[in-house]
Write a protein that holds these residues in place. Structure first.
Motif, PDB file in Angstrom:
ATOM      1  N   VAL A  40       0.837  -1.205   0.000  1.00  0.00           N
ATOM      2  CA  VAL A  40       0.000   0.000   0.000  1.00  0.00           C
ATOM      3  C   VAL A  40       0.870   1.252   0.000  1.00  0.00           C
ATOM      4  O   VAL A  40       0.595   2.215  -0.735  1.00  0.00           O
ATOM      5  CB  VAL A  40      -0.956  -0.009   1.210  1.00  0.00           C
ATOM      6  CG1 VAL A  40      -1.679   1.332   1.342  1.00  0.00           C
ATOM      7  CG2 VAL A  40      -1.975  -1.137   1.074  1.00  0.00           C
ATOM      8  N   GLU A  41       1.923   1.276   0.804  1.00  0.00           N
ATOM      9  CA  GLU A  41       2.806   2.440   0.847  1.00  0.00           C
ATOM     10  C   GLU A  41       3.457   2.670  -0.512  1.00  0.00           C
ATOM     11  O   GLU A  41       3.576   3.816  -0.973  1.00  0.00           O
ATOM     12  CB  GLU A  41       3.877   2.254   1.918  1.00  0.00           C
ATOM     13  CG  GLU A  41       3.356   2.362   3.342  1.00  0.00           C
ATOM     14  CD  GLU A  41       2.749   3.723   3.640  1.00  0.00           C
ATOM     15  OE1 GLU A  41       3.221   4.726   3.052  1.00  0.00           O
ATOM     16  OE2 GLU A  41       1.805   3.791   4.442  1.00  0.00           O
ATOM     17  N   ALA A  42       3.896   1.604  -1.161  1.00  0.00           N
ATOM     18  CA  ALA A  42       4.500   1.743  -2.477  1.00  0.00           C
ATOM     19  C   ALA A  42       3.481   2.246  -3.493  1.00  0.00           C
ATOM     20  O   ALA A  42       3.800   3.045  -4.379  1.00  0.00           O
ATOM     21  CB  ALA A  42       5.078   0.402  -2.934  1.00  0.00           C
ATOM     22  N   ALA A  43       2.248   1.792  -3.359  1.00  0.00           N
ATOM     23  CA  ALA A  43       1.202   2.246  -4.265  1.00  0.00           C
ATOM     24  C   ALA A  43       0.955   3.739  -4.121  1.00  0.00           C
ATOM     25  O   ALA A  43       0.746   4.451  -5.118  1.00  0.00           O
ATOM     26  CB  ALA A  43      -0.083   1.469  -4.011  1.00  0.00           C
ATOM     27  N   PHE A  44       0.983   4.254  -2.889  1.00  0.00           N
ATOM     28  CA  PHE A  44       0.835   5.697  -2.691  1.00  0.00           C
ATOM     29  C   PHE A  44       1.981   6.451  -3.365  1.00  0.00           C
ATOM     30  O   PHE A  44       1.772   7.515  -3.959  1.00  0.00           O
ATOM     31  CB  PHE A  44       0.802   6.028  -1.199  1.00  0.00           C
ATOM     32  CG  PHE A  44      -0.549   5.888  -0.567  1.00  0.00           C
ATOM     33  CD1 PHE A  44      -1.656   6.536  -1.105  1.00  0.00           C
ATOM     34  CD2 PHE A  44      -0.726   5.115   0.572  1.00  0.00           C
ATOM     35  CE1 PHE A  44      -2.910   6.422  -0.514  1.00  0.00           C
ATOM     36  CE2 PHE A  44      -1.979   4.997   1.169  1.00  0.00           C
ATOM     37  CZ  PHE A  44      -3.069   5.647   0.622  1.00  0.00           C
ATOM     38  N   THR A  45       3.189   5.921  -3.264  1.00  0.00           N
ATOM     39  CA  THR A  45       4.342   6.566  -3.895  1.00  0.00           C
ATOM     40  C   THR A  45       4.154   6.658  -5.402  1.00  0.00           C
ATOM     41  O   THR A  45       4.390   7.705  -6.018  1.00  0.00           O
ATOM     42  CB  THR A  45       5.632   5.798  -3.567  1.00  0.00           C
ATOM     43  OG1 THR A  45       5.839   5.788  -2.151  1.00  0.00           O
ATOM     44  CG2 THR A  45       6.829   6.430  -4.244  1.00  0.00           C
TER      45      THR A  45
END
Length: 263
Positions: A40-45
């Motif tokens: 999820v964090e990578a997707a936000f990036t």
């Protein structure tokens, strides 16, 4: 030199072949295990960098340095990932206990917090519009919002629709803000400011244009020319909310006239 020291053999110099050896490589640090939270964090990036149209599972995998297939051990699809991203925005948000004396103030605070959440990442308003909030994680927020409406005394039919009305207003307002941010980025700005890059000049031109219209044909545009265009998104957002809340207040039992909405 003591006898004990004399018994310790001297360290021999390195041999010629050892001098030619490359330094021993350090062991590679252990890779952080892949998890749903990291995905999820990578997707936000990726979303903040590429926007929703440019975001793909392949790019999320590349951001993490893994294969695309590795993602599917944690999310079932791109839609599933987008839903997790939307839900993540509510992690630190708690609905207040419904207070009938402060119901309008509580709704203002709820709407402002919702706008801030959507503005925290690019294109989140579009993601919000595509995902209904009836997941197990978000149902308590829906319940809390309905409690505010019903505790205030709004009729059930109005309470049932009011939440969607306010959410649609927030989504639409932030969607417009996001469009202007993207426009700023395309024109060479960083897109980080909510102020429209050419807005002050554009607003002046529009106000002057309205003020110069023939009064006989456009009396109201002329009269409101100085108020039709403002440069404060916060002010515009709050005024829109006040219009909605005053409309809702008109349905309270002690303010209703003989006419009632059809059920």
């Amino acid at each position: 030199m003591t006898d004990a020291a004399a018994d310790i053999p001297a360290t021999p110099p390195p041999s010629p072949w050892e001098r030619e050896r490359p330094a021993r490589a350090h062991a590679a640090p252990a890779r952080t295990p892949l998890s749903r939270e990291r995905v999820v964090e990578a997707a936000f990036t990726v979303l903040d960098r590429q926007g929703l149209d440019g975001m793909s599972m392949r790019q999320v995998a590349a951001e993490l340095g893994v294969t695309v297939s590795a993602l599917y051990a944690h999310v079932s699809s791109k839609d599933d990932l987008l839903e997790l991203m939307y839900t993540r925005l509510f992690d630190d948000f708690e609905m207040p206990v419904a207070d009938p004396e402060r119901w309008q103030e509580q709704l203002m605070e709820f709407a402002r917090a919702g706008r801030r959440r959507l503005l925290s990442h690019r294109d989140m308003a579009r993601i919000s519009m595509a995902h209904v909030p009836f997941t197990a994680e978000l149902l308590p927020h829906v319940e809390g919002l309905l409690a505010i409406f019903r505790t205030a005394g709004l009729p059930d039919r109005i309470a049932a629709e009011a939440g969607d009305l306010i959410s649609t207003y927030i989504d639409g307002f932030v969607l417009e803000e996001g469009m202007w941010q993207d426009r700023a980025a395309q024109q060479g700005g960083d897109g980080s400011s909510l102020a429209r890059p050419d807005w002050r000049e554009m607003a002046d031109d529009m106000q002057n244009y309205f003020a110069a219209l023939p009064e006989a044909d456009f009396p109201h545009l002329r009269a409101l020319s100085g108020l039709m265009v403002t440069d404060s998104s916060d002010e515009r957002f709050d005024i829109g909310l006040q219009i909605i809340l005053r409309g809702l207040a008109s349905y309270l039992p002690d303010r209703q006239d003989s006419a009632t909405p059809d059920d």
